[in-house]
Write an enzyme that holds these catalytic residues in place. Structure first.
Site, PDB file in Angstrom:
ATOM      1  N   ILE A 140     -51.761  -2.976  87.909  1.00  0.00           N
ATOM      2  CA  ILE A 140     -50.396  -2.686  88.529  1.00  0.00           C
ATOM      3  C   ILE A 140     -49.703  -1.746  87.545  1.00  0.00           C
ATOM      4  O   ILE A 140     -49.850  -1.759  86.426  1.00  0.00           O
ATOM      5  CB  ILE A 140     -49.546  -3.899  89.054  1.00  0.00           C
ATOM      6  CG1 ILE A 140     -49.486  -4.853  87.732  1.00  0.00           C
ATOM      7  CG2 ILE A 140     -50.395  -4.664  90.106  1.00  0.00           C
ATOM      8  CD1 ILE A 140     -48.602  -5.982  88.286  1.00  0.00           C
ATOM      9  N   ASP A 141     -48.749  -0.841  88.108  1.00  0.00           N
ATOM     10  CA  ASP A 141     -48.108   0.030  87.537  1.00  0.00           C
ATOM     11  C   ASP A 141     -46.979  -0.656  86.484  1.00  0.00           C
ATOM     12  O   ASP A 141     -46.725  -1.863  86.603  1.00  0.00           O
ATOM     13  CB  ASP A 141     -47.202   0.760  88.315  1.00  0.00           C
ATOM     14  CG  ASP A 141     -48.055   1.769  89.427  1.00  0.00           C
ATOM     15  OD1 ASP A 141     -49.349   2.141  89.046  1.00  0.00           O
ATOM     16  OD2 ASP A 141     -47.677   2.339  90.531  1.00  0.00           O
ATOM     17  N   MET A 142     -46.913   0.211  85.637  1.00  0.00           N
ATOM     18  CA  MET A 142     -45.801  -0.355  84.284  1.00  0.00           C
ATOM     19  C   MET A 142     -44.507  -1.110  85.110  1.00  0.00           C
ATOM     20  O   MET A 142     -43.984  -2.163  84.751  1.00  0.00           O
ATOM     21  CB  MET A 142     -45.276   0.914  83.693  1.00  0.00           C
ATOM     22  CG  MET A 142     -44.316   0.244  82.353  1.00  0.00           C
ATOM     23  SD  MET A 142     -43.977   1.724  81.279  1.00  0.00           S
ATOM     24  CE  MET A 142     -42.923   2.655  82.263  1.00  0.00           C
TER      25      MET A 142
END
Length: 306
Positions: A140-142
């Site tokens: 999942i994105d930062m």
């Protein structure tokens, strides 16, 4: 020495695709650059013969991918606190915090989730995804928070990867978006690929991969915003962010696909991976895990209600 073997048989509808692209599309846990290196090193066989990366696959081709064992890690274990939801001998499920990068990459070689996992799990992480992404089967994105499953061995990794490939995993996200909705629910079915100009961005692209997002309105807020739940049928890079922006409802705080000005001064998009469900690699029973909404999300939700 071979660490793991992946065996694929090409179906008729995939005829004519370059082999490196074909493998990348069918084994999402392997990057295309890594696949090309495997091909170059003779670790990919088609009908028991080595091929080049530009080989075009044909129906009934038998592709054998020999994955070498991971080399000695150059990524240092770090005593980083982990919010562990569940753990056994096969998997570890964590609730990722905002601002934490999942695995080391250019500019982020420390302080990542992988650094913390290496400290916590020692050498008990799958090696299929290479040196920099041990145990990592999906990301999942930062600045996206929430639940993430990490694999401790290659058997578990291959099981979860196969479920991701056939889109059988349950993934529900909560998001705060611009604009109120008239309909209570809907579906965005639009292919996603690289942006034709800005290669760092994703976009609705007819040459991209099919992407399907189901959304349900949990609450319209002040006629200007909405709290929604998104369920993924597919899992493409930035899928929810791209899809919601494409229908005029970009995520709050999204500095790539949203408005250039953010009056809420958020650190990235208001997106939380709340639910993750899958068939356990060993027990073969369906398991589901949930990560509560983070404090920043709940505070912003209350602010929008007022």
């Amino acid at each position: 020495m071979i660490n793991a073997v992946i065996d694929i048989v090409v179906e008729s509808q995939d005829s004519g695709i370059r082999i490196d692209k074909y493998i990348a599309e069918n084994q999402e846990e392997l990057t295309r650059s890594y696949i090309q290196k495997l091909i170059q090193d003779g670790m990919v066989l088609v009908n028991d013969k080595a091929v080049k990366a530009n080989y075009k696959v044909a129906p009934e081709d038998s592709i054998l991918i020999n994955l070498p064992p991971p080399v000695d890690l150059q990524i240092n274990p770090e005593d980083i606190p982990l919010d562990i939801i569940y753990e056994d001998k096969d998997i570890i499920v964590v609730n990722k915090e905002k601002g934490v990068v999942v695995h080391p990459a250019a500019g982020h070689y420390s302080g990542t989730l992988v650094n913390g996992l290496l400290y916590h799990c020692k050498d008990e992480l799958s090696g299929i995804n290479g040196v920099f992404r041990p145990g990592i089967v999906h990301r999942i994105d930062m600045n996206t928070t929430g639940v993430l499953v990490v694999c401790k061995n290659d058997k578990a990794h291959q099981s979860i990867a196969e479920q991701l490939k056939v889109h059988s995993i349950t993934r529900k996200y909560n998001a705060l978006v611009y604009g109120a909705f008239k309909a209570e629910q809907g579906t965005v079915d639009a292919p996603i690929g690289r942006h034709p100009i800005d290669r760092k961005k994703m976009a609705i692209n007819q040459k991209g991969k099919r992407a399907v997002t189901n959304y349900m309105v949990l609450e319209n807020l002040s006629n200007k915003y909405a709290h929604i739940e998104c369920s993924l049928q597919t899992g493409r890079t930035h899928q929810i962010r791209v899809h919601m922006a494409s229908i005029g409802h970009p995520l709050l705080g999204d500095d790539i696909y949203g408005p250039s000005k953010d009056s809420f001064h958020l650190e990235g998009q208001a997106l939380h991976a709340r639910v993750l469900g899958f068939i356990h690699p060993t027990t073969k029973e369906y398991v589901e895990f949930e990560a509560p909404l983070p404090d920043y999300f709940k505070l912003l939700l209350e602010k929008l209600r007022k």
